[in-house]
Scaffold this active site. Structure first.
Site, PDB file in Angstrom:
ATOM      1  N   GLU A 174     -16.931  85.952 114.881  1.00 56.77           N
ATOM      2  CA  GLU A 174     -16.624  85.384 114.026  1.00 56.77           C
ATOM      3  C   GLU A 174     -16.491  87.041 113.035  1.00 56.77           C
ATOM      4  O   GLU A 174     -16.627  88.191 112.715  1.00 56.77           O
ATOM      5  CB  GLU A 174     -17.922  84.900 112.662  1.00 56.77           C
ATOM      6  CG  GLU A 174     -17.973  83.592 113.141  1.00 56.77           C
ATOM      7  CD  GLU A 174     -19.261  83.357 112.325  1.00 56.77           C
ATOM      8  OE1 GLU A 174     -19.104  83.199 111.468  1.00 56.77           O
ATOM      9  OE2 GLU A 174     -19.919  81.772 112.921  1.00 56.77           O
ATOM     10  N   GLU A 232     -25.864  82.697 115.366  1.00 54.64           N
ATOM     11  CA  GLU A 232     -26.750  83.390 114.044  1.00 54.64           C
ATOM     12  C   GLU A 232     -28.149  83.850 114.640  1.00 54.64           C
ATOM     13  O   GLU A 232     -29.039  83.167 113.415  1.00 54.64           O
ATOM     14  CB  GLU A 232     -26.289  83.514 113.207  1.00 54.64           C
ATOM     15  CG  GLU A 232     -24.603  83.616 113.222  1.00 54.64           C
ATOM     16  CD  GLU A 232     -24.089  83.543 111.388  1.00 54.64           C
ATOM     17  OE1 GLU A 232     -24.080  83.419 110.328  1.00 54.64           O
ATOM     18  OE2 GLU A 232     -23.058  85.411 111.139  1.00 54.64           O
TER      19      GLU A 232
HETATM   20  C1  BG6 Z   1     -21.372  83.545 109.297  1.00 56.16           C
HETATM   21  C2  BG6 Z   1     -21.989  81.482 109.650  1.00 56.16           C
HETATM   22  O1  BG6 Z   1     -22.648  83.267 108.692  1.00 56.16           O
HETATM   23  O2  BG6 Z   1     -20.791  83.368 108.273  1.00 56.16           O
HETATM   24  C3  BG6 Z   1     -20.371  80.569 109.390  1.00 56.16           C
HETATM   25  O3  BG6 Z   1     -21.964  81.861 111.120  1.00 56.16           O
HETATM   26  C4  BG6 Z   1     -20.364  81.187 108.568  1.00 56.16           C
HETATM   27  O4  BG6 Z   1     -20.285  79.505 109.835  1.00 56.16           O
HETATM   28  C5  BG6 Z   1     -19.495  82.590 107.982  1.00 56.16           C
HETATM   29  O5  BG6 Z   1     -18.887  79.915 107.068  1.00 56.16           O
HETATM   30  C6  BG6 Z   1     -19.231  82.547 106.855  1.00 56.16           C
HETATM   31  O6  BG6 Z   1     -19.846  82.446 105.528  1.00 56.16           O
HETATM   32  P1  BG6 Z   1     -19.479  81.575 104.218  1.00 56.16           P
HETATM   33  O7  BG6 Z   1     -20.577  81.432 103.343  1.00 56.16           O
HETATM   34  O8  BG6 Z   1     -18.325  82.364 103.950  1.00 56.16           O
HETATM   35  O9  BG6 Z   1     -19.420  80.530 105.101  1.00 56.16           O
END
Ligand code: BG6
Length: 487
Positions: free
Chosen positions: A386, A197
C-alpha cells in the site's frame, strides 16, 4: 533504474472498500457494514442498537455500550453497502488493470462471504464462487492475485456475540476459514497475507488521547490471538501447497526522532519496537522479542496463552514481509511540539516535509528508510502493498482528470524504492493503494481519491459509478511497460 526484470507492479484494494453487495450472495454483515461515512473533520460512526432496541452511534475508535449490537439504521448512509460495485463490475475493472499492465493485484476476501457469521459448519458456496470468478478473470490476463485474509471486515457476529479477537475461539474459526480458502484456491492464488496492518490495534494507543491501559492490554491479547491464528494459517498454507507464499502485513509506521536530544532518540527507538517490531519480530522470527517483557510489565499485562501457541508461532513463521507506507512521523518527549496526523503515525509535525490535504506528511525518503530497516532486520523478501496519495480530483467536462500531484507523489516513491533496491533490499512487488477510487477506510469518503481510475461516486452515494481514466493511468502504464525506467 534497477528494478529486477520480474518485479511485480500492480495495485491494491480491500473487499469492504470496493465490493458493495454487502448482503448479496449469502454474505453476512461485517463490522464495516455498520460504519457511516464521515469527512476529514466529521468522524465515521458505528451505528448500533442497545439491549432495549434503542438506536445509537459512536465513533469508529470507541467501544459500544455494554450489550449493544451493531445495526444498520434507517436514515444513515453506509458506504460499504455499495462500495464501488466491484462485485458486479470486476470484469470491467480487471480489464482496466490489465490495460495498465498490472502483474499483481492485491484484494481481500471478506470472511463473511465465505462464512456469513464466521461459525457455520459449511462455507457459503456463492461466496467461494465469486472469488473463484475474480481469480480466474485475473489469470486470464496473467495478473497474480495477492490475497489478504483479513482486512478489517470482521463478521459482525464474531465481534458482537463472541467478543472479537479477544476471544481465543476466533483462532480456530480463522484456521478453518483459511484452510477452506487455501484448499479452494490452490493453483489459482500463490501469494497470501494473513492480517492487514496487524499492528493497528496496538497503534491506537499512540493517536487516541488518554488511551486507557486496559485497552492496551486488550490490544496485546488480540495481537497474541492473531499471531497464533496467522501462524497456524501459514502452516496450513504450506501443507496445502508448498508453493504458497504467505506474508505478514504491517502498517508501516516510519518514525524519526524530532530532535537529536537523546530523550527523543530513545523514545523513537521504543516506538519502533512497539509500533512495528513487536509484531514483525514475532511473526518473522517465531517468538516474542526481548523487549516484550518490558512492554507487558509497563502495562501490567498477563497474556492468556497456551503451550501450543509457542509451538505454532515457531512453525508458522511468515515467508515475506509486506507493509503499507503513506507518510512518516516524528517522535518527541516535548509535549508542546506541534502535532501532525498520518496513517497511524501521530506525534510531532516534521518541519522539513509537506503535508497532504488530509494532513499526512509526504516523505518518499521515509520509504527507502523503512525498506532498509525491515530488510536489514529480517532479510526476507519485501512487498510494498500500500502506498499512494489520497486527494481531491476533478472530473472535467470532457471526462478527463488531471492529477499531476498523484503522478509526482508516486514517482518520488518509486525512485525511493529504486534507491532501496540499489542499497541491496530484496523488494519484489509494489501494489499502489486504491488503484481504482474506493471508499476511504478512515473517513468513509469517496472524495479522498487514490485511484488511477476515477469512479463517479460521491460522498453521499450519488453518481453513476462509471469509470474514467485519470492522467495517472497512462503514466503508470508506461512506468510498468518500461519497468520503472520512464517516470
Ligand atoms: C490503510 C488501510 O490503513 O490505509 C486501507 O489498510 C486504507 O484499508 C488505507 O484505505 C488508506 O487510508 P484511508 O483512510 O485514506 O482510506
Amino acid at each position: 533504474m534497477t528494478f529486477p526484470k520480474d518485479f511485480m507492479w500492480g495495485g491494491a484494494t480491500a473487499a469492504n472498500q470496493i465490493e458493495g453487495a454487502w448482503n448479496i450472495g449469502g454474505k453476512g454483515m461485517t463490522i464495516t457494514d455498520a460504519a457511516t461515512a464521515g469527512t476529514v473533520s466529521e468522524p465515521r460512526y458505528i451505528t448500533y442498537k442497545t439491549e432495549d432496541g434503542e438506536p445509537g452511534k459512536t465513533t469508529i475508535f470507541n467501544q459500544l455500550p455494554k450489550g449493544a449490537k451493531r445495526a444498520v439504521i434507517d436514515g444513515y448512509y453506509y458506504p460499504s453497502h455499495e462500495g464501488i460495485d466491484f462485485y458486479n463490475r470486476y470484469k470491467e475493472d480487471i480489464k482496466l488493470f490489465a490495460e495498465m499492465g498490472f502483474k499483481i493485484f492485491r484484494m481481500s476476501i471478506s470472511w463473511s462471504r465465505i462464512f456469513p457469521k464466521g461459525i457455520e459448519e459449511k462455507p457459503n458456496q456463492e461466496g467461494l464462487d465469486f472469488y473463484r470468478k475474480v481469480f480466474e478473470e485475473l489469470k486470464k490476463y496473467d495478473i497474480e492475485p495477492l490475497v489478504t485474509l483479513f482486512h478489517y471486515d470482521m463478521p459482525v457476529y464474531l465481534e458482537d456475540e463472541l467478543g472479537g479477537w479477544s476471544n481465543r475461539e476466533l483462532i480456530d474459526l480463522f484456521e478453518k476459514y483459511s484452510e477452506v480458502v487455501f484448499k479452494e484456491y490452490k493453483g489459482l492464488v500463490k501469494y497470501w497475507l494473513t492480517f492487514n496492518e496487524i499492528n493497528s490495534s496496538l497503534l491506537m494507543r499512540t493517536f487516541i488521547p488518554n488511551y486507557p491501559n486496559e485497552m492496551v492490554c486488550k490490544a496485546m491479547q488480540i495481537l497474541h490471538n492473531q499471531f497464533v491464528a496467522s501462524a497456524r494459517a501459514v502452516r496450513i498454507a504450506h501443507e496445502v501447497d508448498s508453493n504458497m507464499v504467505v506474508g505478514a502485513m504491517l502498517g508501516g509506521v516510519c518514525n524519526y526522532p524530532l530532535t537529536c536530544n537523546p530523550d527523543d532518540v530513545l523514545y523513537c527507538q521504543k516506538h519502533w519496537q512497539e509500533d512495528c517490531y513487536y509484531c514483525m519480530d514475532t511473526m518473522a522470527r517465531g517468538e516474542y522479542p526481548y523487549y516484550a517483557q518490558r512492554l507487558w510489565k509497563e502495562y501490567d499485562m498477563v497474556l492468556d496463552t497456551e503451550e501450543q501457541d509457542f509451538i505454532d508461532l515457531k512453525e508458522g513463521k511468515v515467508d515475506m514481509i509486506t507493509f503499507s507506507y503513506y507518510s512518516s512521523g516524528c517522535v518527541t518527549k516535548d509535549e508542546s511540539a506541534e502535532k501532525a496526523k498520518g496513517n497511524f503515525t501521530s506525534g510531532a509535525k516534521n518541519p522539513y516535509l509537506k503535508y497532504s490535504e488530509w494532513g499526512w506528511s509526504i516523505d518518499a525518503q521515509g520509504l527507502r528508510y523503512i525498506l532498509n530497516e525491515l530488510y536489514g532486520r529480517y532479510q526476507l523478501p519485501l512487498m510494498v502493498v500500500e502506498n499512494g496519495l489520497g486527494a481531491i480530483d476533478k472530473l472535467e467536462e470532457d471526462n478527463t482528470i488531471h492529477d499531476p500531484y498523484r503522478i509526482e507523489y508516486t514517482k518520488e516513491h518509486i525512485k525511493a524504492m529504486n534507491d532501496a533496491i540499489e542499497d541491496g533490499v530484496n523488494l519484489i512487488a509494489y501494489t499502489y493503494w486504491g488503484c481504482i477510487d474506493l471508499v476511504s477506510a478512515s473517513t468513509g469518503e469517496m472524495k479522498k481519491r487514490y485511484g488511477f481510475i476515477y469512479v463517479d461516486r460521491n460522498n453521499d452515494g450519488s453518481g453513476t459509478l462509471k469509470r474514467y481514466k485519470k492522467d495517472s493511468f497512462d503514466w503508470y502504464k508506461n512506468v510498468i511497460k518500461s519497468n520503472g525506467e520512464e517516470l
